[in-house]
Write an enzyme that holds these catalytic residues in place. Structure first.
Site, PDB file in Angstrom:
ATOM      1  N   HIS A  51       0.755  -1.379  -0.034  1.00  0.00           N
ATOM      2  CA  HIS A  51      -0.047   0.178   0.006  1.00  0.00           C
ATOM      3  C   HIS A  51       0.857   1.098   0.122  1.00  0.00           C
ATOM      4  O   HIS A  51       2.092   1.179   0.365  1.00  0.00           O
ATOM      5  CB  HIS A  51      -0.959  -0.003   1.274  1.00  0.00           C
ATOM      6  CG  HIS A  51      -1.658  -1.140   1.533  1.00  0.00           C
ATOM      7  ND1 HIS A  51      -2.978  -1.271   1.302  1.00  0.00           N
ATOM      8  CD2 HIS A  51      -1.231  -2.394   2.080  1.00  0.00           C
ATOM      9  CE1 HIS A  51      -3.437  -2.268   1.899  1.00  0.00           C
ATOM     10  NE2 HIS A  51      -2.483  -3.235   2.291  1.00  0.00           N
ATOM     11  N   TYR A  52       0.466   2.385  -0.406  1.00  0.00           N
ATOM     12  CA  TYR A  52       0.780   3.705  -0.004  1.00  0.00           C
ATOM     13  C   TYR A  52      -0.036   4.322   0.872  1.00  0.00           C
ATOM     14  O   TYR A  52      -1.252   3.958   1.171  1.00  0.00           O
ATOM     15  CB  TYR A  52       1.298   4.590  -1.167  1.00  0.00           C
ATOM     16  CG  TYR A  52       0.192   5.222  -1.886  1.00  0.00           C
ATOM     17  CD1 TYR A  52      -1.116   5.499  -1.422  1.00  0.00           C
ATOM     18  CD2 TYR A  52       0.246   5.109  -3.424  1.00  0.00           C
ATOM     19  CE1 TYR A  52      -2.097   5.650  -2.565  1.00  0.00           C
ATOM     20  CE2 TYR A  52      -0.697   5.540  -4.418  1.00  0.00           C
ATOM     21  CZ  TYR A  52      -1.894   6.080  -3.702  1.00  0.00           C
ATOM     22  OH  TYR A  52      -2.712   6.473  -4.794  1.00  0.00           O
ATOM     23  N   THR A  53       0.400   5.044   1.741  1.00  0.00           N
ATOM     24  CA  THR A  53      -0.370   5.667   2.962  1.00  0.00           C
ATOM     25  C   THR A  53      -1.230   7.024   2.234  1.00  0.00           C
ATOM     26  O   THR A  53      -2.263   7.256   3.181  1.00  0.00           O
ATOM     27  CB  THR A  53       0.665   6.322   4.078  1.00  0.00           C
ATOM     28  OG1 THR A  53       1.379   7.258   3.436  1.00  0.00           O
ATOM     29  CG2 THR A  53       1.074   5.111   4.448  1.00  0.00           C
ATOM     30  N   GLU A 120       2.454  -0.866   4.616  1.00  0.00           N
ATOM     31  CA  GLU A 120       2.212   0.626   3.960  1.00  0.00           C
ATOM     32  C   GLU A 120       3.417   1.421   3.983  1.00  0.00           C
ATOM     33  O   GLU A 120       4.071   1.279   4.818  1.00  0.00           O
ATOM     34  CB  GLU A 120       1.134   1.258   5.371  1.00  0.00           C
ATOM     35  CG  GLU A 120      -0.128   0.722   5.225  1.00  0.00           C
ATOM     36  CD  GLU A 120      -1.134   1.623   4.302  1.00  0.00           C
ATOM     37  OE1 GLU A 120      -0.753   2.294   3.552  1.00  0.00           O
ATOM     38  OE2 GLU A 120      -2.397   0.872   4.383  1.00  0.00           O
ATOM     39  N   HIS A 171      -2.437  -3.140  -3.643  1.00  0.00           N
ATOM     40  CA  HIS A 171      -3.895  -2.803  -2.707  1.00  0.00           C
ATOM     41  C   HIS A 171      -4.940  -2.791  -4.085  1.00  0.00           C
ATOM     42  O   HIS A 171      -6.152  -3.333  -4.095  1.00  0.00           O
ATOM     43  CB  HIS A 171      -3.969  -1.617  -2.328  1.00  0.00           C
ATOM     44  CG  HIS A 171      -5.078  -1.506  -1.165  1.00  0.00           C
ATOM     45  ND1 HIS A 171      -5.351  -0.374  -0.107  1.00  0.00           N
ATOM     46  CD2 HIS A 171      -5.987  -2.657  -0.919  1.00  0.00           C
ATOM     47  CE1 HIS A 171      -6.409  -0.655   0.394  1.00  0.00           C
ATOM     48  NE2 HIS A 171      -6.965  -1.859   0.004  1.00  0.00           N
ATOM     49  N   ASP A 181      -3.592   2.641  -4.996  1.00  0.00           N
ATOM     50  CA  ASP A 181      -1.955   2.249  -4.547  1.00  0.00           C
ATOM     51  C   ASP A 181      -1.775   0.670  -4.845  1.00  0.00           C
ATOM     52  O   ASP A 181      -2.134  -0.045  -4.812  1.00  0.00           O
ATOM     53  CB  ASP A 181      -2.142   2.644  -3.040  1.00  0.00           C
ATOM     54  CG  ASP A 181      -3.097   1.756  -2.229  1.00  0.00           C
ATOM     55  OD1 ASP A 181      -4.304   1.667  -2.472  1.00  0.00           O
ATOM     56  OD2 ASP A 181      -2.740   1.279  -0.988  1.00  0.00           O
TER      57      ASP A 181
END
Length: 280
Positions: A51-53, A120, A171, A181
């Protein structure tokens, strides 16, 4: 009396065997025999989700340690050092379920929170910028130091749980209708060279392209059949926009130079090459 003596002798022999038998485990007040394992059992962790945040580190840490969502690991964009080594944050033990995947699907399985480890990456995600007569998404690149420590962590997780390459996922792969993401700038091909995740062999992509113009249009339904076979959720009655988002998610992962969601010959050839390499 002889019967009791015989029973005690059998028990002594059994316990003596336990002492030298690594499959019989002493747990203090009792022992466990693990020599007869049931075949109808499967590992809990079968996938790794990246994921990215979509936010800075402090706000991301607050969100991921709040009451609504969580992830197993959070990696800062620029990991700080401690005694010469980069520091990352483990927020949930791997053996516990973290709420990072949400409503999700991959290869027939739903609720991937139960079967995955989630990582993340601190990254602002995307923002809308002017382009021509409209607006487009501009994604934020990832820091080299962040990807370096991710590479080590991901490889350890993959080795620990024997995660198949096709189950190292974005994700967006498992929730294409909701998520983008980690986006098209995430270095999937670079990680695949390090043994992390799936990537098609270029020679086989060219084989399946069969001399066609890579941008030649193909039947979206035929492409979606391939993507469903690979693992994406494709259901009857999807709108054209929903179908496009599935294709876009696939392209962001495997053809990030162009991820417009248009069904073309190159995207189809990549899907064929992946199915050939990793099964269906």
């Amino acid at each position: 009396m002889k019967g009791i003596q015989r029973a005690l002798l059998c028990a002594a022999l059994f316990l003596a065997g336990c002492a030298s038998q690594p499959d019989i485990i002493d747990r203090g007040s009792y022992r466990v025999d693990t020599r007869h394992q049931a075949p109808s059992a499967f590992p809990r962790i079968t996938s790794l989700i990246i994921h990215y945040t979509a936010g800075d580190f402090d706000s991301s840490l607050a969100t991921l340690t709040g009451p609504d969502v969580s992830a197993h690991y959070l990696i800062p964009a620029r990991p700080p050092g401690y005694r010469g080594k980069p520091v990352i944050w483990q927020l949930v033990p791997e053996e516990k379920l973290a709420w990072h995947a949400g409503v999700s699907y991959w290869r027939g399985y739903t609720h991937l929170n139960s079967t995955s480890v989630g990582i993340e990456l601190e990254n602002s995600g995307w923002r809308q910028v002017p382009a021509g007569l409209g607006m487009v998404k501009r994604f934020e690149p990832f820091e080299a130091r962040q990807i370096a420590v991710l590479t080590t962590l991901a490889r350890e997780i993959i080795d620990r749980y024997h995660i198949a390459p096709q189950n190292v996922l974005a994700h967006a792969d498992i929730a294409p209708q909701r998520k983008d993401d980690p986006g098209p700038l995430f270095p999937w091909q670079q990680l695949a060279r390090q043994g992390i995740g799936a990537w098609p062999d270029e020679a086989r992509v060219q084989f399946w392209l069969r001399g066609r113009d890579p941008q030649a249009p193909v039947d979206p339904q035929q492409l979606l059949v391939l993507l469903a076979r690979y693992g994406y959720q494709v259901t009857p009655g999807m709108t054209p926009e929903q179908q496009q988002r599935v294709i876009t998610a696939f392209q962001m992962h495997f053809r990030p130079a162009r991820y417009d969601g248009v069904a073309d010959a190159q995207t189809q050839a990549i899907a064929e090459a992946l199915l050939e390499k990793y099964g269906q």
